[in-house]
Design an enzyme around this catalytic site. Sequence first.
Site, mmCIF file in Angstrom:
data_model
loop_
_atom_site.group_PDB
_atom_site.id
_atom_site.type_symbol
_atom_site.label_atom_id
_atom_site.label_comp_id
_atom_site.label_asym_id
_atom_site.label_seq_id
_atom_site.Cartn_x
_atom_site.Cartn_y
_atom_site.Cartn_z
ATOM 1 N N ASP A 12 -13.491 17.882 6.390
ATOM 2 C CA ASP A 12 -12.432 18.803 7.706
ATOM 3 C C ASP A 12 -13.455 18.613 8.751
ATOM 4 O OD1 ASP A 12 -11.445 20.920 9.644
ATOM 5 O OD2 ASP A 12 -10.546 20.786 8.106
ATOM 6 N N ASP A 25 -4.099 15.313 16.631
ATOM 7 C CA ASP A 25 -3.383 16.492 17.165
ATOM 8 C C ASP A 25 -3.159 17.393 18.183
ATOM 9 O OD1 ASP A 25 -2.122 15.655 14.178
ATOM 10 O OD2 ASP A 25 -3.309 16.977 13.692
ATOM 11 N N LYS A 28 0.900 24.479 20.960
ATOM 12 C CA LYS A 28 1.903 26.201 21.256
ATOM 13 C C LYS A 28 0.605 26.143 21.541
ATOM 14 C CE LYS A 28 4.285 27.071 17.679
ATOM 15 N NZ LYS A 28 4.943 27.202 16.901
ATOM 16 N N ASP A 52 -1.868 10.596 23.876
ATOM 17 C CA ASP A 52 -0.572 10.158 24.607
ATOM 18 C C ASP A 52 -0.650 11.205 25.301
ATOM 19 O OD1 ASP A 52 -0.206 11.103 21.594
ATOM 20 O OD2 ASP A 52 2.219 11.620 22.121
ATOM 21 N N GLU A 90 -2.609 3.503 14.570
ATOM 22 C CA GLU A 90 -1.726 3.525 14.066
ATOM 23 C C GLU A 90 -0.304 4.387 15.226
ATOM 24 O OE1 GLU A 90 -3.793 3.830 11.564
ATOM 25 O OE2 GLU A 90 -3.557 2.469 10.165
ATOM 26 N N GLU A 112 -1.145 5.042 18.514
ATOM 27 C CA GLU A 112 -1.193 4.080 19.052
ATOM 28 C C GLU A 112 0.028 3.304 19.256
ATOM 29 O OE1 GLU A 112 -5.310 3.041 20.546
ATOM 30 O OE2 GLU A 112 -4.055 1.969 22.270
#
Length: 229
Positions: A96, A118, A122, A154, A193, A195
């Site tokens: 991690d 990620d 929220k 993105d 991947e 992208e």
Amino acid sequence: MRLRRNPNAIPRLQEHPLVINDPHQVKGSWKSLYAKPNQPLYVELGTGKGQFLAKASTQHPDHNWIGIEKIQEPLLQAAEKGTATENTNLRYIWMDIQKLRDVFAPGEVDRFYLHFSDPWPKARHYKRRLTYRDFLAIYAELLAPDGDLILKTDSLSLFDFSLEEFHEMGWTLQDLTRNLHESPWNKWNIQTEYEQKFAGRGMPIHFVRATPPKSTDSMEVEEVEKENE
Ligand SMILES: C[S@@+](CC[C@H](N)C(=O)[O-])C[C@H]1O[C@@H](n2cnc3c(N)ncnc32)[C@H](O)[C@@H]1O
């Protein structure tokens, strides 16, 4: 990422020659693991299935590369892509990113890559975003004096959030575009991947390269703040 669980992934990672099982033991001496130890160390955070690293380590044999990923199945796929390259400048860690300080010494990394992290859309999850200021503080500590960080995403909301966090933490934006594939930087770009998936849907890719404040910069800020008190 849609995951198919693989019960053999953990044992296969544990015996994989490119996966470092005791990364804490290598803290401060990562470069010595590689055939060419004097090369810059570039670290991709959240490697996923590893397309970027396999290509980058081939196109840039003059750099040493590490991929960090917390989920075992994509990391195994990444490591297998790495084996197929037969490159000696490539390693992987199953870990991690929260634990980066346990495995790298201050100044040990020359570049971090955050590729399609990620976005945690929220509002209450903002501290989980990998460009949240606490993470930027860790990256700044672990980067070499001329080190930098590259972010591609993105997600407009993650990008704008990241720019604010860079600003708050005193980072300098060196290169920036909101449409990487139509920009001059595209000629050096190696697609991941995610992208390929997002660009295939016509979504623009946001890109920034940023450098952390020099430690003297933050001392100057503190001094100015004290003078103003
Ligand atoms: C959206 S995917 C992008 C994968 C790849 N970078 C790409 O662009 O194709 C994000 C990846 O980051 C990994 N990841 C997210 N948070 C992480 C963390 N705290 N530590 C390690 N890996 C993490 C996820 O497991 C996932 O594989």
